[in-house]
Design an enzyme around this catalytic site. Structure first.
Site, short mmCIF file in Angstrom:
data_model
loop_
_atom_site.label_atom_id
_atom_site.label_comp_id
_atom_site.label_asym_id
_atom_site.label_seq_id
_atom_site.Cartn_x
_atom_site.Cartn_y
_atom_site.Cartn_z
N TYR A 7 8.18 -4.65 -8.54
CA TYR A 7 7.26 -5.75 -8.80
C TYR A 7 7.09 -6.11 -10.26
O TYR A 7 6.38 -7.06 -10.57
CB TYR A 7 5.91 -5.57 -8.10
N ASP B 85 0.85 -1.19 0.00
CA ASP B 85 0.00 0.00 0.00
C ASP B 85 0.89 1.24 0.00
O ASP B 85 1.15 1.85 1.02
CB ASP B 85 -0.90 -0.02 1.24
S1 IVH Z 1 1.26 -5.39 -10.45
C1 IVH Z 1 -0.66 -4.84 -14.42
N1 IVH Z 1 2.17 -6.00 -8.10
O1 IVH Z 1 -1.48 -2.00 -6.86
C2 IVH Z 1 -0.25 -5.08 -13.05
N2 IVH Z 1 0.90 -4.02 -8.32
O2 IVH Z 1 -4.16 -1.61 -8.89
C3 IVH Z 1 0.17 -3.86 -12.39
N3 IVH Z 1 0.66 -2.74 -6.25
O3 IVH Z 1 -1.21 0.96 -8.14
C4 IVH Z 1 0.46 -3.92 -10.99
N4 IVH Z 1 1.83 -4.09 -4.98
O4 IVH Z 1 1.09 0.08 -7.67
C5 IVH Z 1 1.46 -5.14 -8.81
N5 IVH Z 1 3.08 -6.65 -6.06
C6 IVH Z 1 2.38 -5.78 -6.78
C7 IVH Z 1 1.83 -4.62 -6.22
C8 IVH Z 1 1.07 -3.77 -7.02
C9 IVH Z 1 1.13 -2.97 -5.02
C10 IVH Z 1 -0.18 -1.59 -6.64
C11 IVH Z 1 0.21 -0.94 -7.92
C12 IVH Z 1 -1.08 -0.37 -8.48
C13 IVH Z 1 -2.11 -1.14 -7.78
C14 IVH Z 1 -2.87 -2.01 -8.76
#
Ligand code: IVH
Length: 688
Positions: A247, A126
């Site tokens: 990530y 978060d």
């Molecule tokens: S992958 C297409 N992995 O969650 C995939 N997102 O709505 C893109 N977030 O604002 C995101 N931890 O910043 C991914 N381990 C993680 C994550 C992550 C946090 C956040 C990301 C984005 C939101 C996704």
């Protein structure tokens, strides 16, 4: 969703779109949100849900078809090489099973015996999503996600974050890879991840902010991180405890987990909790284990992210307008929610302190339903600008007591029209009507002493509690009845209760009465530290009670001690010494002690010698927050047992006591294999 008609859905969708557009414009054009993020998310999630169930109602101008925030003015704009998408959310087991079913269908895998897909599971941090651009291995640019296509250039701030490498590591570990080419950092590499603020750093920063002139604190680590990154002056970010986890990356590879490993080898920090599993059931297990660990992590997470690991399958699955079909966010219960303060009542504590408590419209937050929140004191109310009737944001994170962190903007200004009302300290005690006096800077106290039933109830509850006389079965409800019926005036009266008295009480059967009498009888043989703690002398917690018992050995000696003698006790300062002396100078209190004796309560002399060298030669370290005792008390208690208490962890450390928010010292202890216990463990040790 089956229970809603097309017509109802059309209406609700219309209404949701109008509301969301309204909030979007307030947020982006006027920077003046009317509702908290949690409520905005709820509206948005509901719209997505309806549009998914009724795809015929989805229109291109729906707010769900816009990826995210408009870029901020004042920062250069950055176009992402590949759009930064967001994740669709699931909230329960069935949703996750459906996710896998959809994947299999889309991939045309119909064979029931086929191996399930392999997933990469990660915590959903978060924080703030960022993109880092490396050219020839050097960090050239960092940008926020913005609307997904265009973000803001925040390179100046990101450069101050220690865990983000300015230069990628291309040395070593070449031989570990099958193909040396793959190890080479691409000329242009875009890394994505989350910048977050540590919980412990956030707590420390907020403590400091609370002491500053305006006393304004940050609502949560994410807002504090986001605020720092959106400053023009990088010195702000440099001073905040910001970290980074990568990530994903825009780079070629066979599997997502393989790409992450590669990023790790290049020196980018990866989340240690990630795992590769097979099938959605294992994803669920992963998510549940992660949820169980949530409170122990030094960063906030709001769910687990489940990603199909194979890049080939990811490409085959493709994406919707704003979310990929190969990934899902499995959301955990929110740790923040908004609700309304219906009333503020005043509670009278054991020593008469009057604490304002907010009665809330019940709300589900951090996994439980909350209907009360302590407001601590009148200063807190002033700092929040709180009035009865206000909408507030409530936060319950890391298993701590729920806290009102802010009043939702716009509601207090409109106080008059909304009918909210001011909160004033009482002039008389709500329980006994004695006058209320100001005590020190922020506290107020009921002057009723033992005539006040609220104070009597609290004293009795404290006296019977586990750490004091430990009378099993004498809980809150019973205390209430005993005091209200005037059967117990002082704690010594507990030992005059007979079976007939008890049988007259509500819901008290023959058997419970016998059990309670047996427990009361058993509690008669107690110890000096338990008795001293149970008497409820102001400021005397478990650890101080133990120090006093150890120092004086008997109650008589303690009662004869003057201020000076009391100050000789490890960790007893002038204020505490005065409270102790004052307690025993009061005839009423002496009478209670006398009655306890007469009624058969015994406490042998405390054998200081036998325990005081138990920890001789050992070095202990305290870190994190302690909840039931102060750090000074804990230190004194350990020293009383012969231990040395040090501020830093080394190979020579015997044991570390770690509370919530423990950071680098705990890491070091784990690294060195030093024994770590929690506060409960310490208390048990001190008692034994
Ligand atoms: S992958 C297409 N992995 O969650 C995939 N997102 O709505 C893109 N977030 O604002 C995101 N931890 O910043 C991914 N381990 C993680 C994550 C992550 C946090 C956040 C990301 C984005 C939101 C996704």
């Amino acid at each position: 969703m089956a229970d809603i008609s097309l017509e109802q859905a059309t209406h609700e969708i219309d209404d949701l779109r109008r509301q969301i557009n309204h909030h979007n414009s307030l947020y982006h054009q006027f920077s003046a949100p009317e509702i908290p993020d949690v409520d905005y998310d709820r509206l948005f999630d509901r719209l997505v849900e309806l549009e998914t169930a009724f795809p015929q109602l989805l229109t291109p101008d729906s707010p769900t078809q816009r990826v995210g925030d408009k870029p901020l003015a004042g920062f250069a704009q950055v176009r992402h090489d590949v759009p930064m998408m967001s994740l669709a959310k699931v909230f329960n087991d069935t949703d996750l099973a459906d996710f896998e079913a959809r994947i299999l269908k889309r991939l045309e895998i119909e064979d029931e015996d086929a191996e399930p897909p392999i997933y990469s599971c990660e915590p959903k941090i978060d924080g703030v999503a960022v993109s880092l651009l490396y050219e020839q291995g050097l960090l050239m640019r960092a940008a926020t996600r913005g609307d997904g296509v265009t973000g803001e250039d925040i390179t100046h701030n990101v450069r101050t974050i220690g865990s983000i490498p300015l230069r990628l590591d291309t040395s070593g570990s070449l031989e570990r890879l099958d193909s040396p080419e793959r190890m080479k950092v691409p000329e242009r590499l875009e890394v994505r991840g989350e910048i977050y603020m540590t919980r412990s750093g956030f707590a420390a920063m907020n403590e400091e902010a609370g002491r500053s002139e305006d006393g304004r604190t940050f609502v949560n680590p994410r807002n504090a991180a986001s605020g720092a990154l959106r400053q023009l002056d990088p010195r702000v970010a440099a001073r905040r405890p910001l970290r980074f986890f990568a990530y994903s990356a825009v780079v070629q590879g066979d599997t997502h987990s393989g790409i992450l490993d590669l990023l790790g080898q290049w020196g980018l920090p990866l989340n240690p909790e990630r795992a590769v599993v097979s099938g959605y059931q294992a994803c669920l297990d992963y998510a549940n284990q992660l949820l169980a660990k949530r409170d122990q992590l030094d960063y906030e997470i709001d769910g687990a992210v489940i990603k199909v690991d194979s890049i080939r399958l990811q490409n085959e699955l493709g994406s919707n307008a704003r979310t990929p079909r190969w990934a899902m966010a499995y959301k955990f219960p929110a740790e923040e929610a908004s609700t309304v303060v219906n009333d503020v009542e005043f509670q009278v504590g054991r020593t008469g302190t009057i604490t304002p408590v907010a009665r809330l419209k019940p709300v589900f937050v951090g996994g439980v339903t909350v209907s009360n929140a302590t407001l601590h004191n009148m200063d807190e109310i002033e700092r929040l600008g709180l009035r009865i009737g206000d909408r507030v944001i409530l936060r319950r994170a890391g298993d701590v007591i729920p806290k009102i962190v802010s009043v939702v903007k716009g509601t207090s200004e409109k106080a008059a029209e909304k009918g909210t009302s001011e909160i004033r300290m009482l002039t008389h005690c709500p329980a006994c009507n004695s006058p209320v006096e100001k005590d020190g800077e922020v506290l107020y106290r009921c002057t009723g002493g033992l005539i006040c039933p609220a104070q009597r109830k609290e004293s009795l509850r404290h006296f019977c509690s586990r750490a004091a006389l430990d009378i099993e079965g004498l809980g809150e409800k019973l205390v209430e009845q005993l005091v209200d019926a005037d059967m117990v005036k002082t704690v010594a009266d507990v030992f005059t209760l007979g079976k007939d008295d008890l049988l007259g009480l509500e819901r008290m059967g023959e058997k419970s009465a016998d059990n309670l009498l047996a427990a009361i009888n058993k509690a008669k043989s107690t110890t000096l530290p338990r008795l001293l703690y149970g008497l409820g002398i102001r400021e005397v917690g478990e650890a101080t009670a133990l120090s006093l018992a150890t120092h004086f050995g008997s109650l008589e000696k303690l009662m004869q001690a003057d201020q000076e003698a009391l100050e000789q006790v490890a960790d007893v300062g002038p204020i505490m010494a005065a409270h102790i002396a004052h307690f025993f100078a009061n005839e009423e209190n002496d009478k209670v002690i006398e009655q306890l004796r007469e009624r058969g309560v015994t406490w042998p002399e405390h054998q200081a010698q036998t325990v005081s060298d138990e920890l001789a030669g050992q070095t202990w370290v305290l870190t994190g927050t302690l909840e039931t005792m102060t750090r000074d008390e804990a230190r004194a208690a350990l020293q009383a047992l012969g231990a040395k208490v040090s501020g830093s962890v080394s190979k020579k450390t015997s044991c570390v006591v770690a509370g919530p928010g423990a950071g680098s010292k705990l890491d070091k202890a784990t690294e060195l294999g030093v024994k770590v216990i929690d506060e409960q463990g310490l208390i048990e040790l001190l008692k034994s």
